[in-house]
Design a protein around this motif. Structure first.
Motif, PDB file in Angstrom:
ATOM      1  N   MET A   1      -5.842   0.002   4.838  1.00  0.00           N
ATOM      2  CA  MET A   1      -6.959  -0.335   3.961  1.00  0.00           C
ATOM      3  C   MET A   1      -6.489  -0.381   2.516  1.00  0.00           C
ATOM      4  SD  MET A   1     -10.017   1.891   5.743  1.00  0.00           S
ATOM      5  CE  MET A   1      -9.015   3.370   5.902  1.00  0.00           C
ATOM      6  N   GLY A   2      -7.253  -1.078   1.696  1.00  0.00           N
ATOM      7  CA  GLY A   2      -6.934  -1.154   0.277  1.00  0.00           C
ATOM      8  C   GLY A   2      -5.747  -2.031  -0.051  1.00  0.00           C
ATOM      9  N   ILE A   3      -5.495  -3.041   0.773  1.00  0.00           N
ATOM     10  CA  ILE A   3      -4.400  -3.967   0.480  1.00  0.00           C
ATOM     11  C   ILE A   3      -4.756  -4.751  -0.782  1.00  0.00           C
ATOM     12  CG2 ILE A   3      -3.110  -5.974   1.331  1.00  0.00           C
ATOM     13  CD1 ILE A   3      -3.659  -4.961   4.171  1.00  0.00           C
ATOM     14  N   PRO A   4      -3.863  -4.800  -1.760  1.00  0.00           N
ATOM     15  CA  PRO A   4      -4.197  -5.509  -3.008  1.00  0.00           C
ATOM     16  C   PRO A   4      -4.243  -7.017  -2.804  1.00  0.00           C
ATOM     17  CG  PRO A   4      -1.917  -4.792  -3.044  1.00  0.00           C
ATOM     18  CD  PRO A   4      -2.520  -4.192  -1.811  1.00  0.00           C
ATOM     19  N   GLY A   5      -5.034  -7.668  -3.619  1.00  0.00           N
ATOM     20  CA  GLY A   5      -5.091  -9.119  -3.588  1.00  0.00           C
ATOM     21  C   GLY A   5      -3.873  -9.729  -4.262  1.00  0.00           C
ATOM     22  N   PRO A   6      -3.742 -11.037  -4.199  1.00  0.00           N
ATOM     23  CA  PRO A   6      -2.597 -11.705  -4.828  1.00  0.00           C
ATOM     24  C   PRO A   6      -2.528 -11.437  -6.321  1.00  0.00           C
ATOM     25  CG  PRO A   6      -3.743 -13.194  -3.338  1.00  0.00           C
ATOM     26  CD  PRO A   6      -4.601 -11.984  -3.468  1.00  0.00           C
ATOM     27  N   ALA A   7      -1.340 -11.163  -6.808  1.00  0.00           N
ATOM     28  CA  ALA A   7      -1.139 -10.903  -8.233  1.00  0.00           C
ATOM     29  C   ALA A   7      -1.233 -12.213  -9.010  1.00  0.00           C
ATOM     30  CB  ALA A   7       0.224 -10.248  -8.449  1.00  0.00           C
ATOM     31  N   PRO A   8      -1.609 -12.137 -10.283  1.00  0.00           N
ATOM     32  CA  PRO A   8      -1.711 -13.363 -11.090  1.00  0.00           C
ATOM     33  C   PRO A   8      -0.346 -14.052 -11.219  1.00  0.00           C
ATOM     34  CG  PRO A   8      -2.829 -11.522 -12.160  1.00  0.00           C
ATOM     35  CD  PRO A   8      -2.052 -10.941 -11.027  1.00  0.00           C
ATOM     36  N   ILE A   9      -0.392 -15.364 -11.325  1.00  0.00           N
ATOM     37  CA  ILE A   9       0.805 -16.159 -11.614  1.00  0.00           C
ATOM     38  C   ILE A   9       0.570 -16.824 -12.961  1.00  0.00           C
ATOM     39  CG2 ILE A   9       2.313 -18.038 -10.859  1.00  0.00           C
ATOM     40  CD1 ILE A   9       1.405 -17.535  -8.024  1.00  0.00           C
ATOM     41  N   GLY A  10       1.100 -16.239 -14.021  1.00  0.00           N
ATOM     42  CA  GLY A  10       0.842 -16.744 -15.360  1.00  0.00           C
ATOM     43  C   GLY A  10      -0.642 -16.653 -15.673  1.00  0.00           C
ATOM     44  N   PRO A  11      -1.255 -17.777 -16.068  1.00  0.00           N
ATOM     45  CA  PRO A  11      -2.694 -17.751 -16.363  1.00  0.00           C
ATOM     46  C   PRO A  11      -3.573 -17.816 -15.122  1.00  0.00           C
ATOM     47  CG  PRO A  11      -1.821 -19.945 -16.747  1.00  0.00           C
ATOM     48  CD  PRO A  11      -0.640 -19.080 -16.388  1.00  0.00           C
ATOM     49  N   LEU A  12      -2.961 -18.078 -13.965  1.00  0.00           N
ATOM     50  CA  LEU A  12      -3.731 -18.215 -12.726  1.00  0.00           C
ATOM     51  C   LEU A  12      -4.036 -16.846 -12.134  1.00  0.00           C
ATOM     52  CD1 LEU A  12      -1.790 -21.173 -11.053  1.00  0.00           C
ATOM     53  CD2 LEU A  12      -3.900 -21.280 -12.397  1.00  0.00           C
TER      54      LEU A  12
ATOM     55  N   VAL B   1       0.826  -1.213   0.000  1.00  0.00           N
ATOM     56  CA  VAL B   1       0.000   0.000   0.000  1.00  0.00           C
ATOM     57  C   VAL B   1       0.858   1.261   0.000  1.00  0.00           C
ATOM     58  CG1 VAL B   1      -1.704   1.324   1.319  1.00  0.00           C
ATOM     59  CG2 VAL B   1      -1.930  -1.158   1.129  1.00  0.00           C
ATOM     60  N   ASP B   2       1.847   1.329   0.873  1.00  0.00           N
ATOM     61  CA  ASP B   2       2.625   2.559   1.018  1.00  0.00           C
ATOM     62  C   ASP B   2       3.817   2.648   0.076  1.00  0.00           C
ATOM     63  OD1 ASP B   2       0.877   3.279   2.983  1.00  0.00           O
ATOM     64  OD2 ASP B   2       2.175   2.686   4.651  1.00  0.00           O
ATOM     65  N   HIS B   3       4.335   1.500  -0.357  1.00  0.00           N
ATOM     66  CA  HIS B   3       5.551   1.516  -1.173  1.00  0.00           C
ATOM     67  C   HIS B   3       5.382   0.830  -2.521  1.00  0.00           C
ATOM     68  CE1 HIS B   3       7.713   3.065   2.323  1.00  0.00           C
ATOM     69  NE2 HIS B   3       7.136   2.116   3.038  1.00  0.00           N
ATOM     70  N   GLN B   4       4.185   0.381  -2.852  1.00  0.00           N
ATOM     71  CA  GLN B   4       3.855  -0.200  -4.145  1.00  0.00           C
ATOM     72  C   GLN B   4       4.806  -1.342  -4.546  1.00  0.00           C
ATOM     73  OE1 GLN B   4       3.954   3.469  -3.931  1.00  0.00           O
ATOM     74  NE2 GLN B   4       1.892   3.031  -3.193  1.00  0.00           N
ATOM     75  N   VAL B   5       5.204  -2.119  -3.574  1.00  0.00           N
ATOM     76  CA  VAL B   5       6.034  -3.290  -3.848  1.00  0.00           C
ATOM     77  C   VAL B   5       5.142  -4.375  -4.459  1.00  0.00           C
ATOM     78  CG1 VAL B   5       7.472  -5.099  -2.800  1.00  0.00           C
ATOM     79  CG2 VAL B   5       7.617  -2.732  -1.993  1.00  0.00           C
ATOM     80  N   PRO B   6       5.606  -5.088  -5.500  1.00  0.00           N
ATOM     81  CA  PRO B   6       4.798  -6.176  -6.065  1.00  0.00           C
ATOM     82  C   PRO B   6       4.389  -7.192  -4.999  1.00  0.00           C
ATOM     83  CG  PRO B   6       6.649  -5.686  -7.508  1.00  0.00           C
ATOM     84  CD  PRO B   6       6.847  -4.863  -6.256  1.00  0.00           C
ATOM     85  N   PHE B   7       3.206  -7.751  -5.180  1.00  0.00           N
ATOM     86  CA  PHE B   7       2.599  -8.562  -4.131  1.00  0.00           C
ATOM     87  C   PHE B   7       3.482  -9.717  -3.693  1.00  0.00           C
ATOM     88  CE2 PHE B   7       0.190 -12.186  -2.623  1.00  0.00           C
ATOM     89  CZ  PHE B   7      -0.596 -11.632  -1.646  1.00  0.00           C
ATOM     90  N   TRP B   8       3.960 -10.529  -4.622  1.00  0.00           N
ATOM     91  CA  TRP B   8       4.677 -11.740  -4.238  1.00  0.00           C
ATOM     92  C   TRP B   8       6.028 -11.436  -3.621  1.00  0.00           C
ATOM     93  CZ3 TRP B   8       1.786 -15.563  -3.340  1.00  0.00           C
ATOM     94  CH2 TRP B   8       0.625 -15.789  -4.095  1.00  0.00           C
ATOM     95  N   ILE B   9       6.656 -10.320  -4.011  1.00  0.00           N
ATOM     96  CA  ILE B   9       7.885  -9.907  -3.336  1.00  0.00           C
ATOM     97  C   ILE B   9       7.566  -9.502  -1.896  1.00  0.00           C
ATOM     98  CG2 ILE B   9       9.734  -8.178  -3.299  1.00  0.00           C
ATOM     99  CD1 ILE B   9       9.625  -8.113  -6.319  1.00  0.00           C
TER     100      ILE B   9
END
Length: 335
Positions: free
Chosen positions: A142-153, A77-85
């Motif tokens: 608030m507004g925590i992003p959901g898990p990012a896609p993994i390929g087609p998933l 949320v605060d640093h826009q780091v990719p989800f899985w990292i």
């Protein structure tokens, strides 16, 4: 419980039941309850490793779960780091925080360790609540992003999120089975049965206790990260002692020192409380006595009591089948 249920076939049937659950759930609410239960099952597996297998009751376990949740939330949320990292970092930060706290607290034994970790849990709660510049204080993240896609998933719908959490739970159970079934797991049990005896056998106590503690909090940290990604919000209440007590109840109901026991408790107890929702505020009047009765009549939990009964039955069958050992045992008892 038949013997075939104990091996890979039993676990395969449980996995199949988990995969098929969305098809019989009926609505998203039941799916949400099961997903939340699976997340707390992951954290309970970690608590069971340090408590049920190693004999150290960590009362700050929910605090470490909150550390993982807040790490994911702050980074995304605060640093826009990719989800899985951020997810990997949540486990790393929890373990890094757990190392000095574990090194310090594990020098204490018994109730002193539990009291110390309870204080650690309170401190973690206060830090999350008061450090507004980092944790956003009582407002939470608030507004925590959901898990990012993994390929087609993709993980956008409740069903997709459920399967993601189920996959992590299956991985957590597999890893825990490998640990507890190994020499390291037997070392933990030896420490639980007696520090002095384990040390006399040449087991380095501090190193093995610290390993158990770090693996335990790692499970909690990643469970917290999954919880934050699923709920999309995290507040200081995640670190509350109530969550630690809930996970302790799951262990007691299912059975301490087993892998299946905490898993059973973490899934069965939330569904039992949900089934009593129609009683509203009176449901705990019924659930409380049920829990007390369970602890009195099944002190080792459902799974632990069944394992003890099976061991006694096997011992009686062995004595009955040996015509020599039986009279010898009688003579020894008579002497």
């Amino acid at each position: 419980m038949p013997k075939w249920f104990e091996g890979w076939l039993g676990w395969a049937l449980l996995a199949a039941a988990g995969v098929l659950f969305p098809f019989v759930a009926g609505n998203d609410y039941r799916l949400t309850v099961m997903t939340t239960a699976c997340i707390f099952a992951i954290a309970t597996l970690g608590l069971n490793l340090i408590t049920g297998y190693t004999g150290q009751f960590n009362m700050a376990h929910a605090g470490f779960m909150a550390v993982g949740a807040y790490t994911l939330g702050i980074l995304t949320v605060d640093h826009q780091v990719p989800f899985w990292i951020a997810f990997v970092a949540a486990g790393a930060v929890t373990a890094l925080l757990g190392w000095p706290l574990g090194w310090l607290s594990l020098r204490l034994k018994g109730h002193y360790f539990s009291i110390f970790t309870m204080c650690v849990g309170v401190i973690l709660f206060l830090v999350l609540e008061k450090w507004e510049s980092v944790t956003h204080g009582t407002v939470g993240l608030m507004g925590i992003p959901g898990p990012a896609p993994i390929g087609p998933l993709r993980f956008e719908t409740p069903v997709q999120l459920y399967y993601l959490v189920l996959a992590f739970l299956a991985l957590g159970v597999w890893v825990m089975k490998r640990i507890t079934g190994s020499l390291l797991g037997r070392t933990f049990i030896a420490i639980r049965n007696g520090d002095d005896l384990a040390e006399a056998l040449g087991i380095p106590l501090m190193r093995n206790k610290l390993v158990a503690f770090l693996v335990s909090v790692l499970y909690a940290g990643w469970a917290g990260a999954l919880y934050a990604a699923f709920v999309r919000f995290v507040g200081p209440d995640v670190a509350g002692s109530q969550n630690t007590f809930d996970m302790t109840m799951y262990m007691l109901v299912g059975g301490l020192g087993t892998v299946f026991g905490p898993l059973l408790g973490a899934i069965a107890v939330p569904w039992l409380t949900q089934s009593l929702q129609f009683l509203q505020e009176y449901r705990f009047v019924i659930f409380g006595p049920l829990l007390v009765a369970l602890v009195i009549f099944l002190p080792h939990g459902v799974v632990g009591t069944w394992l003890a009964w099976r061991a006694r039955r096997a011992a009686h069958a062995s004595a009955a089948s040996d015509p020599i050992a039986g009279p010898q045992a009688t003579e020894v008892r008579g002497a």
